[in-house]
Design a protein around this motif. Structure first.
Motif, short mmCIF file in Angstrom:
data_model
loop_
_atom_site.label_atom_id
_atom_site.label_comp_id
_atom_site.label_asym_id
_atom_site.label_seq_id
_atom_site.Cartn_x
_atom_site.Cartn_y
_atom_site.Cartn_z
N TYR A 80 44.03 43.82 48.15
CA TYR A 80 43.29 43.87 46.89
C TYR A 80 42.37 45.07 46.81
O TYR A 80 42.16 45.63 45.72
CB TYR A 80 42.52 42.57 46.68
N ALA A 119 41.59 37.90 46.95
CA ALA A 119 41.05 38.68 45.83
C ALA A 119 39.55 38.90 45.92
O ALA A 119 39.00 39.69 45.13
CB ALA A 119 41.39 38.00 44.50
N SER A 122 38.51 42.51 45.89
CA SER A 122 38.88 43.36 44.76
C SER A 122 37.70 44.14 44.21
O SER A 122 36.57 43.64 44.16
CB SER A 122 39.50 42.53 43.64
#
Length: 479
Positions: A80, A119, A122
């Protein structure tokens, strides 16, 4: 004394899908707090960016990315952090990834929860799609849990038997559940029996290397699958979204369904708008291994016509980050190659060039397929428009500026680009994500793992919330 807002983007031409105006964009607390007519004085702010002579558009929403994807024995090389950084370099501020079960032991719910954990690294906002491969009695409960997590769409494949393919019974039953849960059904539409037979015929003739990929997956296979899936969607009343459509015939089937009153949507990808099947006769055909494959030049031209006419609703990257060593392991047999192309960083310039300078479309049309449409169809709150109260996801660029694609200078974590050497317009100069300036003339300013998981609204719920008109620009200009 009141505190100054965080940022003002001054004197830009603000372009939404519904129109444009010259304005100063005021950003505070990660949101767009005000649009001030450009004839007025520039509001004071902690930071001001001058955008005179440039366009300011909503940050891109890429509704179709595969991050850290495991398929069989292959895993994409990204994570990510890498993919979100590349997305920001390409003007995309929100990506939607897929939680696809890696094998029969991983459930749809576990696949999504695993991606949600990953994630947290991210740099941009992330939403997720679920995926169902096979039906059992736990699937309705799992889909309920996904909806409660804010995952309101499920992808199914009508091909890839033995790995990700869902049979017709599963597709229909999941569609019923998605209607019940106010969700959206995503479909990879290729008719498996046709593809399997065509591939085996080519293999028996010794024509199964990468240079023959486009012949093993005919246009008919895609269009037959779209037609069958639309029939199931009509029967169940399910909204349906077709990923990476590569033929005008497939798009026309969706258009006809919409004219009958169905909720159906067409997505295509930059490579289907710009590359044709002659690439499989090039020196490096492995650069173009994807499914569906590239089509004939005539098909590409007709697909671009559908984009310009508005029949295609979104342009997504279908980003899959393999490198050339993975691609070259089995160029002798397309049945064993990893299929998928890196593209999250080049989605903006490739699709902008195809739609605006090459096809005569408007910047508003581009904003619709790049940002507004993906946000609206995927029920993402506060995304896809530059209006007060929306997230401050913004891209500043000069549409006349051209750059040549250099795959080695990109940031996607791989060693090639299918668009290598192409001269493109539409590269971002400045990118603002959730109010933070992450790209400017000084390069990338890593904000750290600040990307948020975006819980999506229900499909019909979101559509009804947007039933009233978005603010129409007070003054229009031509650029």
């Amino acid at each position: 004394m009141s505190q100054l807002p965080d940022l003002v983007i001054a004197h830009g031409t603000v372009v939404n899908s519904f129109g444009r105006r010259n304005a100063h964009v005021v950003v505070d607390g990660g949101r767009i707090s005000q649009l001030v007519d450009a004839a007025e004085a520039v509001p004071a702010a902690a930071k001001t960016i001058e955008a005179s002579g440039k366009l300011v558009i909503p940050g891109g929403v890429d509704g179709h990315c595969h991050v850290a994807q495991v398929t069989g024995r292959f895993r994409t090389l990204d994570d990510y952090r890498t993919t979100s950084t590349a997305a920001l370099w390409g003007g995309t501020t929100t990506i939607i990834d897929f939680g696809i079960p890696r094998d029969a032991q991983e459930t749809p719910l576990d696949a999504v929860l695993n991606k949600k954990r990953l994630a947290t690294e991210s740099r941009c906002d992330v939403a997720l799609h679920g995926s169902v491969v096979s039906w059992d009695e736990t699937v309705p409960w799992q889909l309920e849990r996904l909806a409660a997590e804010g995952v309101r769409s499920v992808k199914m494949y009508t091909t890839n038997r033995g790995s990700t393919m869902a049979d017709g019974d599963t597709v229909l039953k999941v569609m019923r559940e998605m209607v019940r849960l106010d969700g959206l059904t995503y479909i990879h539409a290729e008719h498996d029996a046709i593809i399997a037979d065509c591939t085996e015929q080519h293999a028996s003739d010794g024509l199964i290397g990468i240079e023959h990929l486009h012949r093993t997956r005919p246009e008919l296979a895609e269009e037959v699958s779209v037609k069958e899936t639309l029939a199931m969607a009509e029967y169940t009343g399910a909204p349906v979204y077709f990923v990476h459509q590569s033929t005008p015939g497939a798009v026309d089937l969706v258009t006809a369904a919409r004219e009958r009153g169905q909720e159906a949507y067409s997505e295509t990808c930059p490579h289907y708008l710009t590359l044709d099947d002659t690439v499989y006769g090039s020196a490096f055909p492995e650069w173009y291994a994807c499914c569906p494959p590239m089509r004939s030049a005539e098909t590409v031209a007709a697909l671009k016509d559908r984009l310009t006419s508005g029949a295609i609703h979104t342009v997504s990257s279908d980003h899959s980050c393999y490198d050339l060593s993975q691609k070259r392991e089995r160029t002798d047999d397309v049945r064993y190659m990893p299929h998928g192309l890196p593209g999250v960083e080049t989605r903006m310039p490739v699709s902008f060039t195809a739609l605006v300078p090459e096809s005569g479309g408007s910047v508003e049309d581009f904003v619709e397929v790049f940002s507004a449409g993906p946000a609206r169809i995927n029920a993402l709150p506060r995304k896809g428009a530059i209006v007060e109260g929306f997230d401050a996801d913004l891209v500043i660029f000069d549409p006349s500026t051209q750059r040549v694609v250099d795959g080695g200078a990109l940031h996607m974590g791989t060693d090639f680009s299918p668009f290598e050497g192409k001269t493109l317009n539409g590269w971002p100069d400045v990118v603002v994500s959730a109010g933070l300036v992450v790209i400017d003339e000084d390069g990338f300013h890593d904000p750290g793992p600040v990307g948020r998981f975006i819980a999506r609204n229900g499909f019909a719920e979101h559509r009804h919330a947007l039933a009233g008109p978005l603010p129409i620009p007070a003054a229009s200009t031509t650029a």
